[in-house]
Enzyme design. Structure first.
Site, short mmCIF file in Angstrom:
data_model
loop_
_atom_site.label_atom_id
_atom_site.label_comp_id
_atom_site.label_asym_id
_atom_site.label_seq_id
_atom_site.Cartn_x
_atom_site.Cartn_y
_atom_site.Cartn_z
N THR D 125 59.18 -70.79 0.10
CA THR D 125 57.79 -71.21 -0.07
C THR D 125 57.00 -70.71 1.12
O THR D 125 57.28 -71.10 2.26
CB THR D 125 57.62 -72.74 -0.18
N ASP D 127 54.16 -71.42 1.90
CA ASP D 127 53.35 -72.51 2.45
C ASP D 127 54.15 -73.41 3.37
O ASP D 127 53.59 -74.33 3.99
CB ASP D 127 52.75 -73.35 1.31
N ILE D 272 47.04 -60.48 0.98
CA ILE D 272 47.61 -59.74 2.12
C ILE D 272 48.49 -60.66 2.97
O ILE D 272 49.32 -60.19 3.73
CB ILE D 272 46.54 -59.05 3.01
#
Lengths: 341, 341, 341, 341
Positions: D125, D127, D272
């Site tokens: 992940t 995040d 990006i």
């Protein structure tokens, strides 16, 4: 039409971009076929080839090095070198050759052309020392790598009050040292074109230390001190008569420490200057060189080399291309001297 | 002699390198004094100055932005603008001005020169759209930042089978899109100079997806579709009649999704293209422009602007400099088209 | 309360981030005053100070090095060193000290604390060889710089069929070599903790060449061959009895060329590994260390050092902190060995 | 033994490093065979496979994305999804599966394990919001990309006296915004975990402008204002009731301009952040995860996921792994708040 492609000499960021452009336009616009020769002139000498189609050049644009491999093999040093290459071209059904390389590679290309082989050249020298073109690809990448390294040295130099020396590429021409040193704010730049005065260098070093900042010295591998200051030359001794420590950078550090009593440390960038992904400037230049080369093939404009003049891609004769080395002119060095000390 | 320096218009990596070179050579070689004007033309209009000596320019070479600050203030829009500037120069004992900026800034510089003020200009446009010079500093940095961003997009595009659009700077000229797209291997490049055919763009997108690779589209902020394909224009609606989503990039994504059924995502690079440390190319160019500008001052060659021609720094009249925009010529766009799809 | 801050030993990316965090929180949250000591312990020994307020730390977060300067001055080597420091603290009205440094610096800090000086330590070692903390700032930056250099070497290695050696920092601990080598896909990694078998190294080199790829060897500066393979030791001769060429990297290249007949080249990264802007990991860690240190001061928790455990900033005694070196454990080296050859 | 490998969900720098480590150790140490499944769970559902041997993983360590491709296909949403996968494993002679992905992918892996399929999971992940592990690979790369972008914005912000907003990833967890903002010295950081007070944000903006520096605001895509400040919600209107402009970043810019009268500009980093080559931290972590996963397979320790605890690779149950999201705890946000304004 069946076209051979080879890359010779030291590798250089942008070689793959040239190959890609040649192949992409050659196949999609002109309908040519391609043969990749392995490891420079060794390929055509030994018939060592690899397939070179759209699939082979996919994704290579940003990659350094050359998918064809390279070498310093020189057919002119073999009695029957040129002859063997001509025979192998016949054998492989190769109608024309695109040779990507520096002085040596293009010298061979010229000789082949003199003997009736259909050749187009693409200039390659990371030192940017080819006279017929404003710039060669790879140079901008090398300069940026060296500049980033020197940028890093600044913080350490200032924190430690220690002279830092960065040895960069440039055996005969100081272009990388000049541009990287100017871009990174070096306090002294030493290039092969201008033998240096070690007393003057130490003066700069000491005046710089007076500012509470430490000096950064950028030295091209081919730089050397003035005649008078040269110690006995021998494979075991460096320019200052110390036991050789791997180049002018180390020698300079020792000499500066001896003369100023200040600590000096050297970084030798070596091969990292020619590796890795090319800058945008080099990718665009290399791509345009590739397009220009395949156009020259299409025009049957043999014995020519592509070159950059201003923002235009032009063609020059291989003769002219390899005539003389492009050295740093004195007025360019004087621009940088304004910032010394 | 006491010389004022100002930077106008959008900021650009390399401005500090120009300032440093002007001040370093001006003081150490010519023995001048300098005054820094804050925030472009606002400085001379309001006598807002800052000291500009060796200490002030120490360490700024690698830093983006401008230590002088900048603004879009235009004295020509004030009734007494030019008059006030002349008076303030007198008040501050400023003998000459070096104005670093783009079309607007240099236009004002020209007007001042017409009125007898001693001015030398340094060109600055990140879009590289000034006709009198081969390149302007900042452009190479912007192209490299955009290229690195597009390099990153490739891996995601290929892993997700998703069309990725990258919107770059370029309101009137597509130089950044052209060079960044060519350098990063974009599958389509859209520039303001050539209104695009959305059907053709979608063809490229679909043909690319057939290769198991995903398309990357680089679009200049000023690019737009052909007349016929234009929906009602309104501040609330974008070029395709969708609720405006922040530019052509977003609009294009929506339209491609609608027409091809494929997912499309947009990245808008925005200000990161003009920030941060300059590349070596830009630091060297900016430094040489600065040296050239202070030399012009020393020569009393007023009303001129420094420019790059090949590898030489030359001088052109401010008149010529601001005459017309440098747009991407069709043959340069056609070079890139070879790689589309 | 008036707090002194100093940085000792080799410089390290992140030092400025620590200083900034200490000062920002110390002033805005706790209302402290700060004194900056110049060049490590030389500052308090010689009362060489600089102002350290909000303005002084503005913009230093991304900058490498240390605005305070550093040195290897060790007060314990002076008869009255500790005494003089205590007197100078009194003279300057310094109530407590935050010492940022490695084993030596923290050793002095501990001694001062034993003598009743209020001290808090912040660990700093670019080699990551301090046992009391999971990581130290600067290490991640050094590893990334080395990794990028090795990434670059790959393209050249493959194009030239040449063994490339990269010498990185690590006199006693091989953490940088291990992480950079693992991250960049090195074919062999040599660290000080495990004397290497030159025969085995050459086996890897030769097996690698069989794949048409060339070997990359990452060697820590402190790595050395097994006893049996050691040639006479002398300041003039390297580990293999060659004339010393500036370290184990060069020596290894010579030996590999001698034994395998293949070309080998060495890059010595040197000081560029400790310079330049810190990575995000190091900036966040250094900032959190700084916040943790000033909190410890606020809590009057003297004689402690901040440390990272998992994702938490904890406090350990300076005693524990400097107890022993953290070497690369064998199981971590074996992880990397899976990829050798 | 024949092992399948798949990557699911959004792509993430480091996926290829995991695949490489799994295959290299699996073949050279354990003598396993591998099957690559294409595009996440679509592969096993449709028997879409690719060969996965030493050659297939050569050179992929530094490459972003995933050579296996990925998708959001969820077999649990198909009536017979799990059944089909089990049948296809039988058909293909797949004995066990290594599933590399986030919550969804690992949720499916857990369900398969409950039904007797031999599965080992690797967490992914970008995040960093998975509770069972200190860090996940890809996060460090994303944070560095965002930090470098924000570093660039600083120079423009200061030159233009303009508020700059950078919108980063983080729908539910603000880790990227917190770390990138802390690393780049943001003046305000807004995360999903803490609904923001727009009045407070504007206070910070105005106080910052008083310092002659301009504010940088880092906002996670999932951040939102406090209840009271919420305008009517609608697909056409953003959080402040403006016509939606592509996210919270744009909305925030509009609102700040309205309330402070200062210019504000937004950059949306988008994809990006998840592209390009991984940092050293992510390459080492991903490689160690891969080694840990194949070791778990060798131990027959099914239903487990590898995780990082401090500097150790451990195993946790897939159950535990997917239990709850790891949000930014308030004390970590308060660390950053010290630097606001």
């Amino acid at each position: 039409m069946r076209i051979g492609v080879l890359t010779g000499g030291g590798d250089c960021p942008g070689l793959n971009a040239v190959i890609r452009a040649v192949v992409r336009k050659g196949i999609s616009v002109y309908g040519y076929e391609f043969v990749g020769f392995r490891d420079g002139w060794r390929g055509p000498l030994e018939c060592d080839t690899m397939p070179l189609d759209i699939q082979a050049v996919r994704g290579i644009l940003p990659r350094g090095g050359t998918i064809l491999g390279t070498s310093r093999t020189n057919p002119l040093k073999l009695e029957d070198g040129v002859e063997r290459i001509k025979q192998n071209f016949e054998k492989l059904g190769v109608d024309a050759l695109i040779a990507i390389g520096g002085e040596d590679t293009l010298g061979v290309a010229k000789k082949l052309h003199d003997q009736g082989v259909k050749v187009v050249g693409v200039p390659k020298t990371i030192d940017n020392d080819l006279n017929a073109t404003d710039y060669t690809f790879g140079f901008d990448t090398a300069v940026n790598i060296a500049m980033e390294a020197i940028d890093r040295l600044h913080t350490t130099a200032e924190s430690h009050h220690r002279a830092l020396i960065c040895e960069v590429m440039g055996r005969h021409a100081g272009w990388i040292a000049l541009h990287a040193g100017m871009a990174a704010g070096a306090n002294v730049i030493l290039i092969p074109e201008k033998p240096f005065d070690i007393d003057k260098v130490c003066e700069y070093v000491e005046s710089r230390f007076k500012t509470r900042y430490a000096p950064i010295i950028v030295v091209a591998e081919g730089a050397h001190p003035k005649e008078g200051q040269l110690a006995v030359q021998s494979s075991e001794l460096d320019a200052f008569g110390h036991v050789r420590l791997g180049g002018i950078g180390e020698a300079l550090a020792k000499e500066i420490e001896k003369r100023t009593g200040k600590e000096a440390r050297t970084t030798v960038l070596g091969h990292i200057q020619r590796g890795g992904t090319p800058t945008a400037f080099d990718r665009v230049l290399a791509t345009r060189f590739g397009l220009g080369a395949i156009d020259a093939v299409h025009d049957g404009d043999w014995g020519k080399m592509v070159a950059l003049r201003g923002t235009d891609i032009v063609r020059v004769s291989l003769e002219e291309a390899t005539a003389e080395l492009k050295l740093v002119p004195i007025h360019r060095y004087e621009e940088a001297e304004v910032f010394f000390g």
